[in-house]
Design an enzyme around this catalytic site. Sequence first.
Site, PDB file in Angstrom:
ATOM      1  N   CYS A 155       0.920  -1.299  -0.036  1.00  0.00           N
ATOM      2  CA  CYS A 155      -0.016  -0.046  -0.016  1.00  0.00           C
ATOM      3  C   CYS A 155       0.863   1.252   0.053  1.00  0.00           C
ATOM      4  O   CYS A 155       2.018   1.261   0.230  1.00  0.00           O
ATOM      5  CB  CYS A 155      -0.970   0.049   1.217  1.00  0.00           C
ATOM      6  SG  CYS A 155      -1.926  -1.376   1.448  1.00  0.00           S
ATOM      7  N   GLY A 211       0.098   0.496  -4.848  1.00  0.00           N
ATOM      8  CA  GLY A 211      -1.210  -0.242  -4.764  1.00  0.00           C
ATOM      9  C   GLY A 211      -2.374   0.428  -5.764  1.00  0.00           C
ATOM     10  O   GLY A 211      -2.604   1.412  -6.017  1.00  0.00           O
ATOM     11  N   TYR A 224      13.013  -2.677  -5.857  1.00  0.00           N
ATOM     12  CA  TYR A 224      11.865  -2.561  -6.906  1.00  0.00           C
ATOM     13  C   TYR A 224      10.793  -1.773  -6.516  1.00  0.00           C
ATOM     14  O   TYR A 224      10.217  -1.009  -7.417  1.00  0.00           O
ATOM     15  CB  TYR A 224      11.442  -4.157  -7.431  1.00  0.00           C
ATOM     16  CG  TYR A 224      10.249  -3.942  -8.053  1.00  0.00           C
ATOM     17  CD1 TYR A 224      10.058  -3.755  -9.319  1.00  0.00           C
ATOM     18  CD2 TYR A 224       8.941  -4.374  -7.417  1.00  0.00           C
ATOM     19  CE1 TYR A 224       8.772  -3.564  -9.856  1.00  0.00           C
ATOM     20  CE2 TYR A 224       7.586  -4.318  -7.950  1.00  0.00           C
ATOM     21  CZ  TYR A 224       7.704  -3.809  -9.411  1.00  0.00           C
ATOM     22  OH  TYR A 224       6.490  -3.740  -9.879  1.00  0.00           O
ATOM     23  N   ASN A 279       0.212   0.573   5.686  1.00  0.00           N
ATOM     24  CA  ASN A 279       1.100  -0.133   4.762  1.00  0.00           C
ATOM     25  C   ASN A 279       1.806  -1.079   5.488  1.00  0.00           C
ATOM     26  O   ASN A 279       2.669  -0.776   6.330  1.00  0.00           O
ATOM     27  CB  ASN A 279       1.951   1.072   4.319  1.00  0.00           C
ATOM     28  CG  ASN A 279       3.151   0.318   3.179  1.00  0.00           C
ATOM     29  OD1 ASN A 279       4.084   0.902   2.821  1.00  0.00           O
ATOM     30  ND2 ASN A 279       2.624  -0.799   2.791  1.00  0.00           N
ATOM     31  N   GLY A 280       1.798  -2.276   5.072  1.00  0.00           N
ATOM     32  CA  GLY A 280       2.482  -3.238   5.910  1.00  0.00           C
ATOM     33  C   GLY A 280       1.777  -4.617   5.819  1.00  0.00           C
ATOM     34  O   GLY A 280       0.801  -4.809   5.511  1.00  0.00           O
TER      35      GLY A 280
END
Length: 495
Positions: free
Chosen positions: A23, A50, A270, A124-125
């Site tokens: 995210c 995301g 990436y 996020n995670g």
Amino acid sequence: MPRGDGRLTHDIDPQDAGPQDACGVFGVWAPGEEVAKLTYFGLYALQHRGQESAGIAVSNGKQILVYKDMGLVSQVFDESTLDSLKGEIAIGHARYSTTGSSVWHNAQPTFRPTAQGSVALGHNGNLTNTAELIEMVRQREDLAGSATKGETATSDTSVMATLLASFPDRSVEEAALEVLPRLRGAFSLVFMDEHTLYAARDAQGIRPLVLGRLERGWVVASETAALDIVGASYIREIEPGEFIAIDENGLRTERFAKAEPKGCIFEYVYLARPDTTISDQRVFSVRAEIGRRLAREFPVDADLVIPVPESGTPAAIGYAEESGIPFGHGLVKNSYVGRTFIQPSQTLRQLGIRLKLNPLRDVIEGKKLVVVDDSIVRGNTQRALVRMLREFGAAEVHVRISSPPVKWPCFYGIDFASRAELIANGISVDEIRKSIGADSLAYISLDQLVEATNVPKDNLCRACFDGIYPVALPEDDLIGKHLLEVQDTLPLEVI
Ligand code: SF4
């Protein structure tokens, strides 16, 4: 080839998905500014993290309004929606699901009423102790008859939001200081009540989170690239184990856990944008350095270095620089395909990789190519790519990968695949080479990759490459992701 390119692959063939980001999060405290629009542009810059859903929550000081839907940021919001979201504080979220399915209910920010108002949260995670936290929610509900009783709390994010709302006699800030130390795993959070913007990052700092300053306000975002787009100046990273609160009294900071940095090394390879800075390292420069080191470790006699766009480009530039082999663009990416939610027909599905990458015959015909990509997950995309390059006249195809073989699943917010689906699980590099049909294949070594980041090895999570998980995993996950059954092939270390 992973997600940036793998997105479409994922749409065409779920079996061929590359790593998917968890995210992107964004938060802004800026009375007098158009906070919803700032958040929209912040999310726009984080879209690569995301693409399944997007949402913005705004507070006008009296109440919080949340607008979220499935789709890209630009598909979810239009001018009139943003105009209706007026306020002084906003948080935003762009989601790729790692836990919970891809449905509206799981889109974020997640909203909960509290005894004193409400809370909205973006995450996020991926937490590793969700089951334990659900039990905690149950106990709190039984004890206190919480205002949130009856809310569904199944994903890690909804459990966090429910917990934050479960203290009838405490503010969100006080509740956060109770809840944050109980969370395990990866979490970069932005959240808010009616008056205050909050942010927090897990003790390992696995996912990035940065703080920026506007002329009249503050911004928190997953990546520095999102600060740039709204004209915020970079101040610093939110530190691992740090909690901050921003309101009319300024910025307060507290530590809820001792910092034990283990930043995700895959962000450098990436996940993050190339124009982002993580731990004072410019991601583009790190990727170019990885390419240079890859050229030194695995040279090859060739005519042209081509990237798999866009994610392979910086490393390909580095490889060309170091090797002296000319750099060229042999593949054109269809940048505008994106995630359309339109399922391709069977005829289109058969085109597979051609929907997103098209070779330039004039550039590659008769040439010995070095093709630089950032990772191989299942190998389907690389197999199709090598075949396509040969069909377009390449004399030789030498594949160079700017990360080591991905052998282990990620439990901290990146969805690669189960271990059994990872092509590098249990077979040699030469067997992978044969499987994808390349003339040669080489991956950068983990030591060279770590050195290219300029971050001490002990401060990085490298678990998808070496199986050493820096945050303990629940046994269910080990079984669910097929780790226990296959751990005879490599040592599994969980610390
Ligand atoms: S397992 Fe890999 S992708 Fe996941 S946090 Fe660790 S380094 Fe990053």
